[in-house]
Design a protein around this motif. Structure first.
Motif, PDB file in Angstrom:
ATOM      1  N   LEU A 118      30.507 -19.610  25.144  1.00  0.00           N
ATOM      2  CA  LEU A 118      31.669 -19.303  24.317  1.00  0.00           C
ATOM      3  C   LEU A 118      31.249 -19.413  22.860  1.00  0.00           C
ATOM      4  O   LEU A 118      30.694 -20.416  22.436  1.00  0.00           O
ATOM      5  N   TYR A 119      31.527 -18.356  22.082  1.00  0.00           N
ATOM      6  CA  TYR A 119      31.205 -18.321  20.660  1.00  0.00           C
ATOM      7  C   TYR A 119      32.515 -18.244  19.868  1.00  0.00           C
ATOM      8  O   TYR A 119      33.378 -17.414  20.177  1.00  0.00           O
ATOM      9  N   SER A 120      32.632 -19.081  18.859  1.00  0.00           N
ATOM     10  CA  SER A 120      33.861 -19.163  18.080  1.00  0.00           C
ATOM     11  C   SER A 120      33.608 -18.767  16.634  1.00  0.00           C
ATOM     12  O   SER A 120      32.658 -19.249  16.002  1.00  0.00           O
ATOM     13  N   TYR A 121      34.469 -17.892  16.108  1.00  0.00           N
ATOM     14  CA  TYR A 121      34.409 -17.444  14.717  1.00  0.00           C
ATOM     15  C   TYR A 121      35.736 -17.755  14.048  1.00  0.00           C
ATOM     16  O   TYR A 121      36.798 -17.334  14.530  1.00  0.00           O
ATOM     17  N   SER A 122      35.703 -18.509  12.945  1.00  0.00           N
ATOM     18  CA  SER A 122      36.931 -18.917  12.267  1.00  0.00           C
ATOM     19  C   SER A 122      37.321 -17.902  11.196  1.00  0.00           C
ATOM     20  O   SER A 122      36.480 -17.161  10.676  1.00  0.00           O
ATOM     21  N   PHE A 123      38.608 -17.896  10.832  1.00  0.00           N
ATOM     22  CA  PHE A 123      39.136 -16.994   9.826  1.00  0.00           C
ATOM     23  C   PHE A 123      39.435 -17.766   8.548  1.00  0.00           C
ATOM     24  O   PHE A 123      40.135 -18.774   8.577  1.00  0.00           O
ATOM     25  N   GLY A 124      38.897 -17.284   7.440  1.00  0.00           N
ATOM     26  CA  GLY A 124      39.119 -17.932   6.156  1.00  0.00           C
ATOM     27  C   GLY A 124      40.417 -17.480   5.517  1.00  0.00           C
ATOM     28  O   GLY A 124      41.092 -16.565   5.987  1.00  0.00           O
ATOM     29  N   ALA A 125      40.771 -18.135   4.418  1.00  0.00           N
ATOM     30  CA  ALA A 125      41.983 -17.820   3.665  1.00  0.00           C
ATOM     31  C   ALA A 125      41.592 -17.601   2.213  1.00  0.00           C
ATOM     32  O   ALA A 125      41.597 -18.535   1.417  1.00  0.00           O
ATOM     33  N   SER A 126      41.223 -16.385   1.860  1.00  0.00           N
ATOM     34  CA  SER A 126      40.761 -16.075   0.520  1.00  0.00           C
ATOM     35  C   SER A 126      41.928 -15.983  -0.451  1.00  0.00           C
ATOM     36  O   SER A 126      42.933 -15.321  -0.179  1.00  0.00           O
ATOM     37  N   THR A 127      41.807 -16.653  -1.592  1.00  0.00           N
ATOM     38  CA  THR A 127      42.815 -16.554  -2.653  1.00  0.00           C
ATOM     39  C   THR A 127      42.341 -15.614  -3.763  1.00  0.00           C
ATOM     40  O   THR A 127      43.067 -15.377  -4.726  1.00  0.00           O
ATOM     41  N   ASN A 128      41.131 -15.099  -3.634  1.00  0.00           N
ATOM     42  CA  ASN A 128      40.581 -14.171  -4.621  1.00  0.00           C
ATOM     43  C   ASN A 128      41.241 -12.815  -4.475  1.00  0.00           C
ATOM     44  O   ASN A 128      41.265 -12.228  -3.387  1.00  0.00           O
ATOM     45  N   GLU A 129      41.780 -12.310  -5.564  1.00  0.00           N
ATOM     46  CA  GLU A 129      42.496 -11.038  -5.552  1.00  0.00           C
ATOM     47  C   GLU A 129      41.609  -9.877  -5.124  1.00  0.00           C
ATOM     48  O   GLU A 129      42.076  -8.888  -4.569  1.00  0.00           O
ATOM     49  N   ASN A 130      40.295  -9.993  -5.351  1.00  0.00           N
ATOM     50  CA  ASN A 130      39.399  -8.861  -5.152  1.00  0.00           C
ATOM     51  C   ASN A 130      38.489  -8.990  -3.939  1.00  0.00           C
ATOM     52  O   ASN A 130      37.588  -8.175  -3.760  1.00  0.00           O
ATOM     53  N   SER A 131      38.658 -10.009  -3.108  1.00  0.00           N
ATOM     54  CA  SER A 131      37.801 -10.151  -1.931  1.00  0.00           C
ATOM     55  C   SER A 131      38.642 -10.318  -0.677  1.00  0.00           C
ATOM     56  O   SER A 131      39.782 -10.795  -0.725  1.00  0.00           O
ATOM     57  N   SER A 134      37.200 -14.228   4.797  1.00  0.00           N
ATOM     58  CA  SER A 134      35.933 -14.279   5.519  1.00  0.00           C
ATOM     59  C   SER A 134      36.122 -14.529   7.006  1.00  0.00           C
ATOM     60  O   SER A 134      37.166 -15.020   7.453  1.00  0.00           O
ATOM     61  N   VAL A 135      35.095 -14.188   7.762  1.00  0.00           N
ATOM     62  CA  VAL A 135      34.973 -14.533   9.177  1.00  0.00           C
ATOM     63  C   VAL A 135      33.668 -15.299   9.320  1.00  0.00           C
ATOM     64  O   VAL A 135      32.592 -14.752   9.059  1.00  0.00           O
ATOM     65  N   SER A 136      33.742 -16.569   9.726  1.00  0.00           N
ATOM     66  CA  SER A 136      32.570 -17.439   9.751  1.00  0.00           C
ATOM     67  C   SER A 136      32.279 -17.917  11.165  1.00  0.00           C
ATOM     68  O   SER A 136      33.208 -18.226  11.929  1.00  0.00           O
ATOM     69  N   PHE A 137      31.003 -17.977  11.493  1.00  0.00           N
ATOM     70  CA  PHE A 137      30.616 -18.523  12.790  1.00  0.00           C
ATOM     71  C   PHE A 137      30.861 -20.032  12.790  1.00  0.00           C
ATOM     72  O   PHE A 137      30.385 -20.757  11.913  1.00  0.00           O
ATOM     73  N   GLU A 138      31.630 -20.522  13.780  1.00  0.00           N
ATOM     74  CA  GLU A 138      31.950 -21.944  13.869  1.00  0.00           C
ATOM     75  C   GLU A 138      30.966 -22.699  14.747  1.00  0.00           C
ATOM     76  O   GLU A 138      30.320 -23.657  14.322  1.00  0.00           O
ATOM     77  N   ALA A 139      30.885 -22.278  16.008  1.00  0.00           N
ATOM     78  CA  ALA A 139      30.075 -23.013  16.982  1.00  0.00           C
ATOM     79  C   ALA A 139      29.962 -22.200  18.257  1.00  0.00           C
ATOM     80  O   ALA A 139      30.715 -21.250  18.495  1.00  0.00           O
ATOM     81  N   SER A 140      29.008 -22.588  19.089  1.00  0.00           N
ATOM     82  CA  SER A 140      28.901 -22.021  20.437  1.00  0.00           C
ATOM     83  C   SER A 140      28.924 -23.172  21.431  1.00  0.00           C
ATOM     84  O   SER A 140      28.467 -24.279  21.132  1.00  0.00           O
ATOM     85  N   ILE A 460      32.433  -8.358   0.927  1.00  0.00           N
ATOM     86  CA  ILE A 460      31.202  -8.716   0.235  1.00  0.00           C
ATOM     87  C   ILE A 460      30.176  -9.213   1.240  1.00  0.00           C
ATOM     88  O   ILE A 460      30.474  -9.328   2.437  1.00  0.00           O
ATOM     89  N   ILE A 461      28.983  -9.555   0.776  1.00  0.00           N
ATOM     90  CA  ILE A 461      27.911  -9.941   1.692  1.00  0.00           C
ATOM     91  C   ILE A 461      28.254 -11.217   2.450  1.00  0.00           C
ATOM     92  O   ILE A 461      27.799 -11.429   3.580  1.00  0.00           O
ATOM     93  N   ASP A 462      29.079 -12.093   1.852  1.00  0.00           N
ATOM     94  CA  ASP A 462      29.410 -13.366   2.496  1.00  0.00           C
ATOM     95  C   ASP A 462      30.682 -13.303   3.332  1.00  0.00           C
ATOM     96  O   ASP A 462      31.127 -14.329   3.849  1.00  0.00           O
ATOM     97  N   THR A 463      31.291 -12.124   3.461  1.00  0.00           N
ATOM     98  CA  THR A 463      32.509 -12.020   4.273  1.00  0.00           C
ATOM     99  C   THR A 463      32.225 -12.319   5.731  1.00  0.00           C
ATOM    100  O   THR A 463      33.053 -12.903   6.432  1.00  0.00           O
ATOM    101  N   TYR A 464      31.040 -11.934   6.207  1.00  0.00           N
ATOM    102  CA  TYR A 464      30.674 -12.119   7.611  1.00  0.00           C
ATOM    103  C   TYR A 464      29.368 -12.904   7.722  1.00  0.00           C
ATOM    104  O   TYR A 464      28.606 -13.000   6.763  1.00  0.00           O
TER     105      TYR A 464
END
Length: 504
Positions: A118-131, A134-140, A460-464
């Motif tokens: 099982l692979y888990s990816y978390s969802f971020g909460a961006s407050t930046n108007e222009n980005s 994010s979707v970040s790998f949490e754990a397996s 951006i490059i750090d979104t994923y």
């Protein structure tokens, strides 16, 4: 005109604003300060209420955005869908072994199950108007313990989600079903996982599909055995197993299920194979089966009340939230073996009554039959459809994963003859086994890895998560300075093949 609008009572002005598109609201807000303030306070909220864009991965981010920011994001996303403009990203390096992965999504995370991992990816909460968030790998997590050596995961369904916990039911090939809770303690710590035995399917069979609705879980086994369980009590205790209280037998190899108890007429839909009637609807009054006979059969078209005995249905979904038929849960989208995607409206009158032959187990019973209200096809692909999902730009798109070449096909059902298709990053020679379509994102999974197409602004490059290209992998990131590491090469093409009900 500006003076007339500002003199209208506020309740009348709100009704006027409901008729305007986002670009018209933005233009009107530039005419004077009074209208600008009024639109910011009422206009964008009204617009969002009448233009829903369901998206689990954006729930936390949108909670921090102003109504104007949300409307702007949706408007830019809709334009990207209209122009087929997106960022393609793999979400993981290529798996060592080939799998038949499945996806499940909540407002907290995307879960990918492949083999017994099982692979888990978390969802971020961006407050930046222009980005974009994010979707970040949490754990397996390895789920092999307690199961046979080859106890692969065969089905998954989200049962419950709050701010910290996601509860899933997961079925294994050895016939066991587990209740798995993923808990986020703090944003900086990896999540924890808790496993509890839920049930064992009878007859040593395994669940091919799990579907949940209104805290009722439906299991469809590979040989056609269907069972229901109420899991409300199970969620509140660590030891209470599932109790299957209502069962029927479809008597055929089965693949997909869709449970809808929020409909005005609750039902369960089943996709099967090796049957002259592979797509069947069963009524579920009081959340239980009252008959072994389907209430409706769904056919391939108006000129045929039966379908080929070699046909099958592998994918089922509720229709797009902004479809021309409305957002009713009685609209079903099905992916068929013959490479067609068909949409059915269960509210329409039946076209005929069909009496199945003796080999179907329903001989001598006249059952109402419905034809599709819309059929969709990629004319360049004759591969079976393995997965379907609905949503996308303007809430009006259908995504269908094919059985080969990692092809995903998209149609806007407001203009069904203008479809297009795209290969997954890496062009794996694989089915798209699972797909989840949201407003701005489309998540999918092939035998080699999960991936995403992002139509939202500000990627951006750090979104994923970062990807390390391995030897022999066919991934090809763009190398230009503006897109390096952000976007990956994919092959896409347009096609025209959408058939309305009158064209069959």
């Amino acid at each position: 005109m500006q003076k007339i609008l500002t003199q209208l009572p506020h309740d009348i002005l709100i009704l006027v604003l409901e008729l305007l598109a986002s670009v018209d609201l933005a233009a009107l807000g530039q005419t004077c300060r009074a209208l600008y303030l009024f639109i910011n306070e009422h206009g964008w909220t009204t617009y969002l209420r009448t233009h829903p864009r369901p998206s689990c991965s954006l729930v936390h981010a949108r909670a921090h955005w102003s109504a104007r920011r949300r409307a702007k994001y949706d408007a830019l996303t809709d334009v990207a869908w209209q122009t087929c403009s997106f960022v393609a990203r793999p979400l993981a390096n290529r798996w060592i072994s080939k799998h038949s992965p499945l996806l499940a999504i909540s407002k907290n995370r995307l879960v990918v199950v492949a083999g017994n991992e099982l692979y888990s990816y978390s969802f971020g909460a961006s407050t930046n108007e222009n980005s974009t968030p994010s979707v970040s790998f949490e754990a397996s997590f390895s789920l092999l313990e307690g199961h046979a050596r080859f106890g692969d995961i065969t089905a998954i369904s989200l049962a419950f989600s709050d701010e910290r916990n996601d509860v899933f039911f997961i079925a294994f090939q050895d016939g066991l079903v587990e209740r798995i809770t993923i808990t986020t303690l703090t944003p900086t710590e990896p999540p924890t996982i808790t496993r509890h035995f839920a049930s064992t399917l009878p007859n040593s069979d395994f669940s091919e599909s799990l579907s949940s609705s209104s805290q009722i879980l439906l299991s469809l086994s590979s040989n056609g055995s269907v069972s229901l369980a109420d899991y409300r009590d199970v969620l509140s205790t660590t030891s209470h197993p599932l109790t299957w209280y209502s069962t029927i037998d479809l008597k055929t190899r089965s693949w997909a299920s869709h449970l809808s108890l929020s409909s005005s007429t609750p039902y369960a839909a089943f996709g099967t194979s090796n049957s002259p009637t592979p797509l069947q609807i069963y009524s579920l009054p009081d959340a239980q089966f009252t008959s072994e006979t389907p209430s409706v059969l769904l056919s391939t078209g108006s000129n045929s009340t039966t379908v080929s005995s070699s046909s099958a249905v592998y994918g089922l979904s509720q229709a797009p939230p902004s479809s021309p038929w409305g957002s009713s849960p009685q609209i079903i989208v099905a992916g068929w073996y013959d490479s067609k995607v068909r949409c059915y409206d269960l509210r329409t009158p039946s076209s005929s009554a069909y009496s199945p032959t003796s080999d179907s187990g329903l001989a001598g019973i006249a059952i109402p039959t419905l034809c599709p209200v819309l059929s969709l096809h990629n004319p360049w692909s004759y591969e079976p459809i393995y997965s379907v999902s609905c949503g996308g730009g303007s809430g009006s798109h259908i995504a269908a994963g094919s059985a080969r070449h990692s092809v995903l096909s998209f149609w806007d059902i407001r203009s069904p003859q203008a479809g297009w298709s795209v290969h997954a990053p890496g062009n794996d020679p694989s089915p798209v086994y699972s797909v989840v379509l949201e407003s701005s994102r489309c998540f999918g999974a092939t035998e080699s890895r999960p991936f995403v197409y992002d139509f939202g602004p500000g990627v951006i490059i750090d979104t994923y998560p970062p990807i390390t290209r391995t030897r022999g992998d066919k991934l090809k990131p763009y190398k230009t300075s503006g897109r390096k590491g952000i976007d990956y090469y994919v092959t896409k093409y347009h096609h025209s093949r959408g058939i309305t009900a009158n064209d069959h």
